[in-house]
Scaffold this motif. Sequence first.
Motif, PDB file in Angstrom:
ATOM      1  N   LEU A  37      42.050  41.985  42.192  1.00 54.07           N
ATOM      2  CA  LEU A  37      41.557  43.367  42.183  1.00 54.07           C
ATOM      3  C   LEU A  37      41.209  43.890  40.793  1.00 54.07           C
ATOM      4  CD1 LEU A  37      43.860  45.201  44.752  1.00 54.07           C
ATOM      5  CD2 LEU A  37      41.475  44.598  45.014  1.00 54.07           C
ATOM      6  N   MET A  55      35.123  42.874  46.879  1.00 51.17           N
ATOM      7  CA  MET A  55      36.078  41.775  47.076  1.00 51.17           C
ATOM      8  C   MET A  55      35.415  40.604  47.800  1.00 51.17           C
ATOM      9  SD  MET A  55      39.224  44.142  48.180  1.00 51.17           S
ATOM     10  CE  MET A  55      40.280  42.935  48.941  1.00 51.17           C
ATOM     11  N   GLY A  56      34.500  40.951  48.699  1.00 52.96           N
ATOM     12  CA  GLY A  56      33.809  39.914  49.472  1.00 52.96           C
ATOM     13  C   GLY A  56      32.932  39.024  48.600  1.00 52.96           C
ATOM     14  N   THR A  57      32.458  39.567  47.484  1.00 55.42           N
ATOM     15  CA  THR A  57      31.645  38.775  46.551  1.00 55.42           C
ATOM     16  C   THR A  57      32.555  38.009  45.608  1.00 55.42           C
ATOM     17  OG1 THR A  57      30.139  40.639  46.586  1.00 55.42           O
ATOM     18  CG2 THR A  57      29.698  38.951  44.948  1.00 55.42           C
ATOM     19  N   TYR A  59      35.702  36.769  45.845  1.00 56.62           N
ATOM     20  CA  TYR A  59      36.451  35.573  46.252  1.00 56.62           C
ATOM     21  C   TYR A  59      35.606  34.296  46.271  1.00 56.62           C
ATOM     22  CZ  TYR A  59      40.090  38.903  47.406  1.00 56.62           C
ATOM     23  OH  TYR A  59      41.017  39.879  47.331  1.00 56.62           O
TER      24      TYR A  59
END
Lengths: 117, 169
Positions: A37, A55-57, A59
């Motif tokens: 984060l 966050m989806g990008t 990881y």
Amino acid sequence: MEAEALNNHNKGNPNVEISPREELVMLALYNKELYGLQIPQAIADVSNGKRKMGMGTLYPVLHSLEKKGLVESRWGDEGREERGGARRRYYKLTGSGTVAMDEIQSFRSSLLTWQPL
Amino acid sequence: MKLAREIEACIKRLNIKGRKRRLTAILSHKAALESRSARLCAEGKLDVLEMQEVRTRFEQLEFEQAELESSLNALEGLEEKLRFYKSQYPDETWSSKWIATPIAYLLDRRQREEWLGDLREVEQEMLKENQFPLWLINLIIVGRVARLLMSILEVKQVDSRRAIQRKTE
């Protein structure tokens, strides 16, 4: 190993090709260790909210960098209450990652000062 | 939320169910004492001293009943307030509990712990700041889960592409 990675990078080998998103994450991780984060938070803070990374990008980018050997990770010490008992996963650049970043930075500064003969 | 949990534990310790059982026992004891003393009184089997003793016991039971009733009322009021508070400020949103957590089981253990932990941290922050209504927080979580699902596919795609590449090399 580091020199080899760098060489591959310079040759444009797909194994160590660094995308702009990956570069952004590596910049955020340069000389420090952050957990998931904190990386988008660092990017947003420094760019005054102009640049954002979800966050989806994040990881897939971290996963890809780990596979390339540019980033390494470890678990934080203990589960935290606000995370439902889950531990944090901390990321930092590997030696190859730092060398690659230094190389990118020096390439950029050379390009900035380059003049045609 | 920590305070709510502490209050909840405190209410549990004060044992509402046990108090209710005690109140029922007192009421039945009182009724039995009343009917028995009335019967004995009618038959003339109670002298003044015994009647006085019955009255004292009856008063004791009434006092105990009133005390129990007031403590139960207070505890039930507190429980009601706590229920309302928990419905307004939940510890966990339904989207995180019923959508994100089951979907996270598609991931391996490491990714699950990391992704769910991060998602929960963001959720807790939103709940704590109380900046958005609950429905919006749920919507944000659902959106993030959808994006995470796409990123799972992306990661899997990258891995399989890399495996094919290694094979051809």
